[in-house]
Design a protein around this motif. Sequence first.
Motif: not given
Length: 360
Positions: A180-181, A209-210, A213-214
């Motif tokens: 996922g990176t 989700g973005t 995650a980020d």
Amino acid sequence: MSTETAPSRPGTLPELDERAMARALQLAARGPAGGVNPRVGCVLLDADGRVLAEGWHRGAGTDHAEVDALGHLAPGAARGATAVVTLEPCDHTGRTGPCSVALIDAGVARVVIGEADPNPLAAGGAARLRAAGIQVDQGPLAAEAARLNRRWAASLRLGRPFVTAKWAASLDGRVAAADGTSRWITGTEARLDVHRRRAEHGAIVVGTGTALADDPALTARDAEGALLPHQPRPVVVGRREPPADAAVRRHPLPLLRETAHDPAALLDRLQQAEVRSVFLEGGPTLLSAFAAAGLVDEYLIYLAPTLLGGDRLATGDLGVATIDEQRLLTIDDITRLGDDLLVVAAPRTHAQKHHAEKDG
């Protein structure tokens, strides 16, 4: 009032008009992009072609460019002047009065227009000026003037914000590694280009989700990390709530949350909030929903010279069951940014598709 780069040397009328229009476009670009009003710049010239004053529009509720320029002069100082304006002076009363009337009252003798106003509510300034005995000419750099406000003009036509979808991918189309990176697939030049383009839009949209995650800030920044003058409004779509310490909550503009993955409803909400252009950064679920609904007007695809493999693609199901249903694009531009490539593309119109089928 700055006149450092404005036209100041005598020359032929076309030369003076073009130099003044180029300066007016520079001034217009200082205004906020993606909002309810277009960006407009104005340069006032005396009878010898020398600069009297400059102005630009700073956003909804502030003086329009013509009034801003006139405001730098003493009463009567603009009599007999030429006003070079990137957009046809408005002819309606909204948050401010009509610019056509302001120019008439100031005694301006000639107006040079970069682009006719595509907004039927505001158009008509050129006709009023001519009726008052003022010479009105279509000026040079008309294409540049139209391009400056192309997203705003498109939103008028579409009745919703203009949507730009962006992603960065490897050459084999992957946007992240297996774990996922994704920081960083592209290099510094490409990332700076993204920030510049963010600042040209009224809102930036990602899915939860973005966001989780980020932990993106969803700001537009320069090479030193400082905030650019114009920031897109941050929007996060999805049911999961970003945590209280999420970077997006430190954005200079308030966060807008939308729980349903309904692209049309979101665009309607943003339209009501006076946003006229959207920068869509994903992730794949959100990008796919917009693309499948036919609500993407421009694609910015940053390609890095690397291979990642796996199944982490920029988009998911687009409803393409057979090749005849593919979503054809027209490539408008390809730019090299360091080691990376930027592909700018737009959905093909029905006319373009028909032409391609005939050629085939």
